[in-house]
Design an enzyme around this catalytic site. Structure first.
Site, short mmCIF file in Angstrom:
data_model
loop_
_atom_site.label_atom_id
_atom_site.label_comp_id
_atom_site.label_asym_id
_atom_site.label_seq_id
_atom_site.Cartn_x
_atom_site.Cartn_y
_atom_site.Cartn_z
N LYS A 124 -9.22 2.55 9.79
CA LYS A 124 -9.78 2.49 8.44
C LYS A 124 -11.23 2.98 8.41
O LYS A 124 -11.61 3.74 7.51
CB LYS A 124 -9.70 1.05 7.90
N ALA A 135 14.72 6.09 0.03
CA ALA A 135 15.29 6.23 1.37
C ALA A 135 14.64 5.23 2.31
O ALA A 135 13.46 4.89 2.18
CB ALA A 135 15.09 7.65 1.89
#
Length: 815
Positions: free
Chosen positions: A683, A506
């Site tokens: 991060k 999708a």
């Protein structure tokens, strides 16, 4: 004497009748044959529908009967009978349907359809089909007799599911045999008669029982059940594509499997032939040379511990609970007597050792009368508060493991529960007999397909595990991932035993779905033509498909996508996320996802959130799981920024180098996330959390190097402002170069604090020689005090990142 029974599909058309008669003729080479015949496929249901329509005053019954009559006449014509037998067949069919029309006219007049009348109505299906088969068979074999089962099988007057008088039936069969010595018989299945000559039936599927009763009365050499599958299967082939026939099985195992929904065999069939030790074969009319299944007294020991997996749907659990039951004898007796009075069959029984509750399983249609009967029986105790009113739990099913060998193998139950638990199948009740031939579990009806496939995989396909992927975001990284999956599918199956199927792909506009696995060579064109679907609809698609070993793969940077992780994990759907939003969101959300992952045995993996395919998070997890403590981390975590500062030397504009990084696929879709330091901050936040720190994004100090004007407006304005501030970037570069240093955007964590910013790195430092788009992480721990543990390598790029996502998929699949 041999008894052969042919089911509805085996006589559904002239072609199939001819095949069945050919099988009967072959059997004649070994002696006389009794052929028991069902109605033409679908006839019984059509007759019931006609009867009910007539009772409602709906004239549609006339059309139903006309269609059925024409179908039978067509079958007679297509059998190409000689003229005289064809005339006889036509007369039998025409007379039969004339009687059916009169019967339904009477039902319509009375507007009532009793069980007795219904038995008479549906009996015509077998009566007509068996006479049609007899006329065809007789044209090849003269010594043939049509035997009316109503003159052979005696029952009580319980219409719809009559009980057989075995002694009288045996006598009647032997008397008929004495009148027809050496002949072959054609007998209608399913039907019988009571002592008054009223037509009765033996229950749906009762033709098998007819054949077994005849085989027992005749002391037959064997009983063959001819159907449309090649024997009993390890599981329902409609639910499990890899189900396979069981070659040989004991009477007891076959009885267990047939009771628990193995549609190929009607449960009462086993008892008559088991008593006499008559071998029972289950064979395929349409593949007569297939071995099929032999049911016998003492089959050879099976190679597998479990012989088969079966199920019963439409189950309701009835729970009788209360402290007033503890230590008081007679409660169970009263419960079962109350159910027996209403003729309610109990399918499953379980009781807690505390005696605080008794749980029984019944057919869903029996739940309401059962509840009334039990509540009336215990009305006094309920009123006094000693027990609770009966509590029904609906929409359930039983899945059962069956096998003689289970009693000799410890750990079967553990393997059963583990396999179901890993796929989010909750067990509501458990029952196991002392013989250990059957372990039954009660689960939600909607989980049956998944459960049976999971168990079949666990007990019959030890070398293969099916994994179903739902991939969102087939962009740069996603398309590379799909290429890698397409290349590696054969390798994964051969080397790891993983049958990895992409069930859905999708994007933000369309969704392409195929539950059997998409063709990964044609998906781009097919996706463009696929139907539109929202993110919420895609989530519901994953949950509603309820496939085993499902993994949702998020290859987007969409914050909204991260919001569906919790719902998926709670349904035991594993999540593999390239998207950093969830792991760097509010700590409470991050902790919730980790908790759901543990609670529902669903992996939540996001290795590519830091360092693309580098094993940064995996290494960190290994350190902490082994008892090490991370004291400090120093890292270059942006392949984009490392590429930019490694390629910028003042000879061309800084903005041009950034554009190159974006063009080569090293940046986030919005490069400002990289250059502002936000992406690197996410991060280091993720690494700090994985190291055990409770930290929020606001706790990360971002030391930006961009002029404020660069962060205003859209992406094109961003590039324009960088070009306008070229002198600023050149000054940063010159300052570092003149000091013999290099610019690196560094993330730092120590003592519960974290920061990101541009630094000048001196020669000899571990970060100094970092080239291209490489990332590096330095872990300083209790074990790595002075010399850090270093993880270093390519930290950006679609191909590399896709390989990291791929690795997480394999980790999730193998857990």
């Amino acid at each position: 004497m041999q008894v052969l029974k042919f089911g509805g599909t085996s006589v559904a058309s002239a072609e199939n009748i001819a095949k069945s008669c050919d099988i009967g003729l072959r059997a004649l080479e070994n002696g006389p044959v009794v052929m028991v015949v069902s109605a033409l496929g679908g006839t019984t249901d059509a007759l019931i529908k006609a009867g009910r329509a007539a009772a409602e005053g709906n004239l549609a019954y006339q059309d139903i009967l006309q269609e059925l009559e024409q179908r039978h006449l067509t079958a007679a014509e297509e059998l190409q009978l000689p003229p005289a037998p064809l005339d006889t067949a036509t007369a039998v069919i025409t007379d039969g349907f004339l009687e059916l029309h009169r019967l339904c006219d009477g039902i319509a007049s009375l507007q009532e359809l009793s069980s007795r009348t219904l038995d008479r109505l549906v009996s015509y299906g077998e009566l007509l089909s068996s006479q049609l088969v007899e006329l065809h068979f007789h044209s090849f074999w003269l010594d043939t007799a049509w035997a009316d089962a109503r003159q052979l099988i005696r029952t009580n007057s319980r219409f719809g599911n009559a009980e057989v008088d075995i002694a009288t039936t045996s006598r009647l069969v032997k008397e008929f045999q004495a009148l027809h010595p050496g002949d072959s018989w054609i007998v209608p299945g399913f039907i019988a008669a009571d002592a008054h000559g009223n037509t009765t039936t033996l229950g749906r599927g009762g033709s098998d029982y007819t054949a077994a009763l005849l085989a027992a009365a005749l002391d037959a050499e064997k009983l063959e059940i001819w159907t449309d599958v090649s024997g009993m299967m390890t599981a329902d082939p409609r639910l499990v594509r890899s189900a396979r026939p069981i070659a040989r099985i004991s009477y007891q195992e076959a009885m267990e499997l047939s009771h628990f929904g193995a549609k190929v065999l009607y449960p009462p069939t086993i008892q008559p032939v088991m008593k006499r030790g008559i071998p029972l074969w289950i064979k395929n009319t349409f593949a007569p040379d297939d071995y099929g299944t032999l049911v016998e007294v003492a089959p050879p020991r099976a190679a597998t511990v479990v012989q088969g997996i079966s199920s019963i749907g439409n189950l309701t659990l009835l729970n009788l609970e209360g402290s007033g039951m503890v230590g008081i004898p007679g409660f169970s007796k009263r419960l079962f007597e109350a159910l027996a009075r209403e003729r309610i069959n109990v399918i499953l029984i379980t009781q807690s050792s505390s005696e605080h509750s008794i749980c029984v399983g019944v057919n869903a249609q029996d739940a309401a009368p059962a509840q009334v009967a039990v509540d009336e029986e215990f009305a006094t105790e309920i009123a006094a508060g000693r027990i609770e009113p009966l509590r029904p739990e609906r929409d359930l099913a039983i899945v059962a493991l069956v096998g003689e060998n289970m009693k000799d193998h410890p750990g079967i139950s553990g393997k059963l529960f583990g396999a179901l638990g890993q796929n989010g199948v909750n067990i509501r009740a458990i029952a196991q007999g002392a013989s250990e031939k059957n372990i039954s579990t009660v689960i939600r009806a909607q989980d049956v397909r998944k459960a049976i496939n999971v168990l079949h995989e666990a007990f019959f396909e030890a070398t293969k595990k099916q994994v179903n992927l739902f991939i969102l975001g087939p962009g740069n990284v996603g398309s590379k991932l799909l290429e890698q999956l397409a290349r590696q599918q054969p390798h994964l199956l051969e080397k790891l035993g993983l049958q990895v199927r992409v069930v859905a792909i999708a994007n933000s506009r369309h969704c392409l779905v195929d539950e059997n696995g998409l063709d990964l060579t044609a998906w781009p064109e097919e996706l463009a033509q696929a139907s539109a679907q929202t993110l919420a609809e895609f989530k519901e698609l994953i949950i509603s498909r309820n496939l085993r070993n499902s993994i949702f793969v998020d290859v987007t940077a969409n914050p909204a996508t991260a919001d569906i992780y919790a719902d998926l994990l709670a349904k035991s759907v594993a999540v593999v996320a390239c998207n950093k939003v969830a792991a760097s969101s509010d700590y409470a959300h991050y902790a919730q996802l980790k908790s759901l992952s543990k609670e529902f045995n669903a992996s939540y993996l996001f290795e590519t959130n830091v360092g693309a395919a580098l094993p940064v998070i995996g290494t960190l997890n290994d350190l902490t799981r082994s008892g090490d403590v991370v004291r400090r981390m120093e890292a270059v975590l942006s392949g984009t920024l490392n590429f930019v500062f490694n390629n910028y030397d003042g000879s061309r504009p800084f903005a041009e180098v950034v554009r190159q990084a974006q063009a080569e696929g090293y940046t986030e879709p919005d490069p400002r996330l990289d250059l502002s330091g936000t992406d690197v901050a996410r991060k280091i936040l993720i690494l700090a959390r994985e190291a055990g720190e409770v930290m929020e994004m606001a706790d990360i100090k971002i030391e930006g190097f961009l002029p404020p004007a660069c962060l205003e407006g859209d992406v094109e304005a961003f590039y324009a402002q960088m070009a306008a501030h070229e002198a600023h970037f050149k000054a940063l570069y010159d300052a570092a170069t003149s000091a013999g240093k290099r610019l690196k955007f560094v993330a730092r964590y120590a003592d519960g604090h974290a920061a990101v910013g541009l630094q000048q790195i001196a020669s000899g430092h571990d970060l100094y020689d970092l080239r291209g788009k490489d990332n590096v992480v330095l872990f300083y721990t209790d074990r790595y005090v002075e010399q850090p543990l270093v993880v270093k390598g390519a930290g950006a790029g679609a191909e590399v990142t896709a390989s990291g996502v791929f690795a997480d998929i394999i980790r999730a699949a193998r857990l």
